[in-house]
Design a protein around this motif. Structure first.
Motif, PDB file in Angstrom:
ATOM      1  N   VAL A 186      33.313  45.550  36.489  1.00  0.00           N
ATOM      2  CA  VAL A 186      32.789  44.383  37.193  1.00  0.00           C
ATOM      3  C   VAL A 186      31.460  43.942  36.586  1.00  0.00           C
ATOM      4  O   VAL A 186      30.997  42.833  36.832  1.00  0.00           O
ATOM      5  N   ILE A 187      30.852  44.795  35.761  1.00  0.00           N
ATOM      6  CA  ILE A 187      29.638  44.381  35.054  1.00  0.00           C
ATOM      7  C   ILE A 187      29.973  43.374  33.941  1.00  0.00           C
ATOM      8  O   ILE A 187      29.116  42.604  33.508  1.00  0.00           O
ATOM      9  N   LYS A 188      31.210  43.394  33.482  1.00  0.00           N
ATOM     10  CA  LYS A 188      31.657  42.483  32.423  1.00  0.00           C
ATOM     11  C   LYS A 188      33.142  42.188  32.673  1.00  0.00           C
ATOM     12  O   LYS A 188      34.002  42.527  31.849  1.00  0.00           O
ATOM     13  N   PRO A 189      33.453  41.546  33.779  1.00  0.00           N
ATOM     14  CA  PRO A 189      34.845  41.466  34.240  1.00  0.00           C
ATOM     15  C   PRO A 189      35.779  40.683  33.346  1.00  0.00           C
ATOM     16  O   PRO A 189      36.993  40.917  33.370  1.00  0.00           O
ATOM     17  N   HIS A 190      35.269  39.768  32.540  1.00  0.00           N
ATOM     18  CA  HIS A 190      36.160  38.953  31.705  1.00  0.00           C
ATOM     19  C   HIS A 190      36.853  39.775  30.625  1.00  0.00           C
ATOM     20  O   HIS A 190      37.827  39.305  30.030  1.00  0.00           O
ATOM     21  N   LEU A 191      36.361  40.997  30.375  1.00  0.00           N
ATOM     22  CA  LEU A 191      36.997  41.856  29.374  1.00  0.00           C
ATOM     23  C   LEU A 191      38.047  42.784  29.989  1.00  0.00           C
ATOM     24  O   LEU A 191      38.630  43.601  29.280  1.00  0.00           O
ATOM     25  N   ALA A 192      38.279  42.664  31.287  1.00  0.00           N
ATOM     26  CA  ALA A 192      39.252  43.542  31.940  1.00  0.00           C
ATOM     27  C   ALA A 192      40.257  42.752  32.770  1.00  0.00           C
ATOM     28  O   ALA A 192      40.829  43.273  33.727  1.00  0.00           O
ATOM     29  N   LEU A 193      40.504  41.507  32.397  1.00  0.00           N
ATOM     30  CA  LEU A 193      41.393  40.659  33.197  1.00  0.00           C
ATOM     31  C   LEU A 193      42.822  41.183  33.242  1.00  0.00           C
ATOM     32  O   LEU A 193      43.545  40.937  34.211  1.00  0.00           O
ATOM     33  N   ARG A 254      31.580  33.663  15.674  1.00  0.00           N
ATOM     34  CA  ARG A 254      31.251  34.930  16.328  1.00  0.00           C
ATOM     35  C   ARG A 254      32.241  35.273  17.436  1.00  0.00           C
ATOM     36  O   ARG A 254      32.451  36.442  17.744  1.00  0.00           O
ATOM     37  N   LEU A 255      32.820  34.257  18.045  1.00  0.00           N
ATOM     38  CA  LEU A 255      33.812  34.474  19.094  1.00  0.00           C
ATOM     39  C   LEU A 255      35.144  34.885  18.466  1.00  0.00           C
ATOM     40  O   LEU A 255      35.474  34.467  17.358  1.00  0.00           O
ATOM     41  N   GLN A 256      35.916  35.692  19.186  1.00  0.00           N
ATOM     42  CA  GLN A 256      37.140  36.255  18.614  1.00  0.00           C
ATOM     43  C   GLN A 256      38.398  35.893  19.397  1.00  0.00           C
ATOM     44  O   GLN A 256      39.450  36.484  19.192  1.00  0.00           O
ATOM     45  N   SER A 257      38.297  34.924  20.283  1.00  0.00           N
ATOM     46  CA  SER A 257      39.429  34.576  21.144  1.00  0.00           C
ATOM     47  C   SER A 257      40.323  33.519  20.501  1.00  0.00           C
ATOM     48  O   SER A 257      39.974  32.900  19.492  1.00  0.00           O
ATOM     49  N   ILE A 258      41.475  33.311  21.124  1.00  0.00           N
ATOM     50  CA  ILE A 258      42.378  32.251  20.681  1.00  0.00           C
ATOM     51  C   ILE A 258      41.699  30.897  20.836  1.00  0.00           C
ATOM     52  O   ILE A 258      41.812  30.028  19.963  1.00  0.00           O
ATOM     53  N   PHE A 259      40.970  30.719  21.945  1.00  0.00           N
ATOM     54  CA  PHE A 259      40.235  29.480  22.173  1.00  0.00           C
ATOM     55  C   PHE A 259      39.270  29.197  21.019  1.00  0.00           C
ATOM     56  O   PHE A 259      39.233  28.085  20.478  1.00  0.00           O
ATOM     57  N   THR A 271      42.585  20.832  24.026  1.00  0.00           N
ATOM     58  CA  THR A 271      43.678  21.422  23.241  1.00  0.00           C
ATOM     59  C   THR A 271      43.477  22.920  23.069  1.00  0.00           C
ATOM     60  O   THR A 271      44.427  23.707  23.170  1.00  0.00           O
ATOM     61  N   ALA A 272      42.229  23.311  22.823  1.00  0.00           N
ATOM     62  CA  ALA A 272      41.934  24.737  22.633  1.00  0.00           C
ATOM     63  C   ALA A 272      42.202  25.521  23.911  1.00  0.00           C
ATOM     64  O   ALA A 272      42.792  26.609  23.879  1.00  0.00           O
ATOM     65  N   PHE A 273      41.774  24.964  25.067  1.00  0.00           N
ATOM     66  CA  PHE A 273      42.026  25.644  26.336  1.00  0.00           C
ATOM     67  C   PHE A 273      43.521  25.694  26.653  1.00  0.00           C
ATOM     68  O   PHE A 273      44.034  26.700  27.156  1.00  0.00           O
ATOM     69  N   LEU A 274      44.224  24.608  26.361  1.00  0.00           N
ATOM     70  CA  LEU A 274      45.666  24.577  26.610  1.00  0.00           C
ATOM     71  C   LEU A 274      46.374  25.628  25.767  1.00  0.00           C
ATOM     72  O   LEU A 274      47.239  26.371  26.268  1.00  0.00           O
ATOM     73  N   THR A 275      46.022  25.688  24.494  1.00  0.00           N
ATOM     74  CA  THR A 275      46.626  26.683  23.604  1.00  0.00           C
ATOM     75  C   THR A 275      46.317  28.097  24.079  1.00  0.00           C
ATOM     76  O   THR A 275      47.205  28.962  24.125  1.00  0.00           O
ATOM     77  N   HIS A 276      45.060  28.306  24.433  1.00  0.00           N
ATOM     78  CA  HIS A 276      44.664  29.637  24.901  1.00  0.00           C
ATOM     79  C   HIS A 276      45.388  29.984  26.202  1.00  0.00           C
ATOM     80  O   HIS A 276      45.866  31.119  26.378  1.00  0.00           O
ATOM     81  N   GLY A 277      45.484  29.008  27.101  1.00  0.00           N
ATOM     82  CA  GLY A 277      46.156  29.256  28.371  1.00  0.00           C
ATOM     83  C   GLY A 277      47.623  29.592  28.196  1.00  0.00           C
ATOM     84  O   GLY A 277      48.137  30.535  28.820  1.00  0.00           O
ATOM     85  N   LEU A 278      48.312  28.847  27.362  1.00  0.00           N
ATOM     86  CA  LEU A 278      49.731  29.112  27.118  1.00  0.00           C
ATOM     87  C   LEU A 278      49.930  30.471  26.454  1.00  0.00           C
ATOM     88  O   LEU A 278      50.851  31.223  26.806  1.00  0.00           O
ATOM     89  N   ALA A 279      49.061  30.763  25.492  1.00  0.00           N
ATOM     90  CA  ALA A 279      49.152  32.063  24.827  1.00  0.00           C
ATOM     91  C   ALA A 279      48.881  33.200  25.812  1.00  0.00           C
ATOM     92  O   ALA A 279      49.557  34.241  25.788  1.00  0.00           O
ATOM     93  N   SER A 280      47.909  32.997  26.702  1.00  0.00           N
ATOM     94  CA  SER A 280      47.583  34.027  27.695  1.00  0.00           C
ATOM     95  C   SER A 280      48.750  34.256  28.646  1.00  0.00           C
ATOM     96  O   SER A 280      49.046  35.396  29.024  1.00  0.00           O
ATOM     97  N   LEU A 281      49.420  33.183  29.046  1.00  0.00           N
ATOM     98  CA  LEU A 281      50.597  33.326  29.896  1.00  0.00           C
ATOM     99  C   LEU A 281      51.679  34.134  29.183  1.00  0.00           C
ATOM    100  O   LEU A 281      52.364  34.970  29.788  1.00  0.00           O
ATOM    101  N   LEU A 309      41.839  41.920  25.454  1.00  0.00           N
ATOM    102  CA  LEU A 309      41.165  41.176  24.382  1.00  0.00           C
ATOM    103  C   LEU A 309      41.789  39.809  24.162  1.00  0.00           C
ATOM    104  O   LEU A 309      41.102  38.860  23.779  1.00  0.00           O
ATOM    105  N   LEU A 310      43.080  39.684  24.409  1.00  0.00           N
ATOM    106  CA  LEU A 310      43.773  38.423  24.140  1.00  0.00           C
ATOM    107  C   LEU A 310      43.632  37.411  25.279  1.00  0.00           C
ATOM    108  O   LEU A 310      43.610  36.201  25.036  1.00  0.00           O
ATOM    109  N   ILE A 311      43.525  37.886  26.502  1.00  0.00           N
ATOM    110  CA  ILE A 311      43.502  36.973  27.643  1.00  0.00           C
ATOM    111  C   ILE A 311      42.157  36.266  27.789  1.00  0.00           C
ATOM    112  O   ILE A 311      42.101  35.079  28.112  1.00  0.00           O
ATOM    113  N   THR A 312      41.068  36.974  27.557  1.00  0.00           N
ATOM    114  CA  THR A 312      39.755  36.374  27.765  1.00  0.00           C
ATOM    115  C   THR A 312      39.430  35.344  26.689  1.00  0.00           C
ATOM    116  O   THR A 312      39.678  35.575  25.503  1.00  0.00           O
TER     117      THR A 312
END
Length: 407
Positions: A186-193, A254-259, A271-281, A309-312
């Motif tokens: 919970v100190i860094k919750p986006h890495l444990a979704l 420096r960022l390593q996400s699909i977004f 477009t980046a959020f849409l791509t990331h969202g679809l990939a995360s699903l 790592l892929l979802i965030t």
């Protein structure tokens, strides 16, 4: 040549790893020497471990009784400027992270940084040692570039990796304790979704319950220690965090996400959020489907870590240290059960990718920038594990007692 890589024996891998470790230690020592001669700064006035200033400054504000001001950028930056000459290291963490920050400013910046680094790195080394249990463990750690990325950045990836490694590693044997440990994310919750999704998919209700209790207790403790104003200021500054992500203020490279990969390739924010969202699903679907099948404990843990790592959308180069967990889990399993076709190639590529694509940029050996390697490599590793558990039904269907005996 690469399908089985029979030439890459354990002894040769150890020798190659030793060579890489020596080279990286020498490069790192040269880097340290530059900062040492500059009193902690390089020729451009950049502070060694600059990200740590945001934790140290937050601690100073807490100890002086102005915790809510941690989330006021102008006031937080003013504290950082005691040491930071260039830029600003924003504090976008939830107030639960402030609990960890409390003692950091009791001593000066550099002493605090070394103490923080020493404590968190010890946890990381212990978590990897607990998995591999091999005399080559330290060599493997020293040969893995994200270790140095985290040190140079002054970040907390040693801690988050240790939490995930310990929590996921305890799920089968100590489900309640595993949940309590995982709740610390919970100190860094986006890495444990992916963690709660995985716990629900595998019906690990006890682990999920204790994870929730642990998280809620930390949230309540932060409220009692720091007050409602701190939480309100955090929610307010979170909008700036989203703008930082969307605009690439920290640098998309420096960022390593699909977004981030999409943005670096020229896609607009939508477009980046849409791509990331679809990939995360897709990742969530594959995660849930795979975890509902019988698979080995090592593969299960590894798939969960890779999914995190892929979802965030907000993962940075030092967060790729988490990739050490699936590397260690699968290496140990395959050493016992035999390496499937292409497995050595996948492990080698995952291990070497940060050195090839990112190390030259970090240490100034390249005049360009690097494409994010994290998302493609995590996706490749995850796809291989899903494919392998499908292709090896006899091993995947082993009863839990057999799986535990192997680990």
């Amino acid at each position: 040549m690469f399908r089985d890589m029979s030439w890459l024996s354990g002894r040769r891998a150890g020798l190659y790893g030793s060579g890489i470790a020596i080279a990286l230690v020498v490069i790192f020592a040269r880097h340290i020497l530059i900062y040492y001669r500059g009193g902690g700064y390089d020729e451009g006035g950049n502070l060694f471990g600059a990200d740590f200033t945001t934790f140290w400054a937050a601690s100073l504000q807490i100890l002086s009784g102005h915790t809510a001001e941690v989330y006021v950028p102008e006031l937080h930056q003013a504290i950082e400027q005691q040491y930071l000459r260039n830029g600003y290291e924003a504090f976008f963490y939830p107030p639960t992270m402030l609990i960890l920050c409390i003692p950091l400013a009791i001593v000066p910046y550099f002493a605090s940084y070394l103490a923080f680094l020493g404590a968190t790195s010890a946890l990381f080394v212990a978590s990897i040692w607990r998995i591999l249990r091999s005399p080559w463990t330290l060599i493997a750690i020293l040969a893995y570039p994200p270790v140095y990325f985290n040190i140079v950045a002054g970040q907390n990836a040693f801690l988050t990796t240790a939490i995930l490694g310990c929590g996921l590693g305890l799920m089968n044997r100590r489900p309640g304790l595993a949940g309590a440990v995982l709740g610390l994310m919970v100190i860094k919750p986006h890495l444990a979704l992916a963690v709660p999704i995985a716990l629900i998919a595998t019906a690990r209700w006890r682990t999920l319950a204790w994870g929730g209790i642990s998280s809620v207790l930390l949230v309540v403790l932060s409220y009692l220690l720091f007050g409602l104003d701190t939480w309100l200021n955090f929610l307010d500054v979170s909008r700036s965090a989203r703008q930082t992500l969307e605009n690439g203020d920290v640098g998309f490279w420096r960022l390593q996400s699909i977004f981030a990969t999409m943005r670096l390739l020229g896609a607009d924010v939508s477009t980046a959020f849409l791509t990331h969202g679809l990939a995360s699903l897709g990742v969530i679907g594959a995660l849930v489907w795979r975890l509902r099948q019988k698979t080995s404990a090592a593969a299960e843990r590894s798939i969960i870590a890779l999914a995190c790592l892929l979802i965030t959308p907000f993962s940075l180069f030092y967060d790729m240290l988490i990739m050490a967990l699936p590397l260690a889990w699968m290496l140990r399993e395959w050493q016992k059960t035999g390496f499937p076709a292409w497995s050595k190639a996948v492990i080698s590529l995952t291990f070497l990718a940060p050195m090839v694509f990112y190390l030259p940029v970090i240490y100034g050996f390249s005049i360009g920038t690097s494409l994010p390697y994290g998302a493609p490599i995590a996706a490749l590793f995850g796809w291989f594990l899903v494919r392998e558990t499908i292709m090896a039904p006899d091993h995947a269907s082993a009863p839990p007692s057999c799986i535990k005996a192997q680990l």
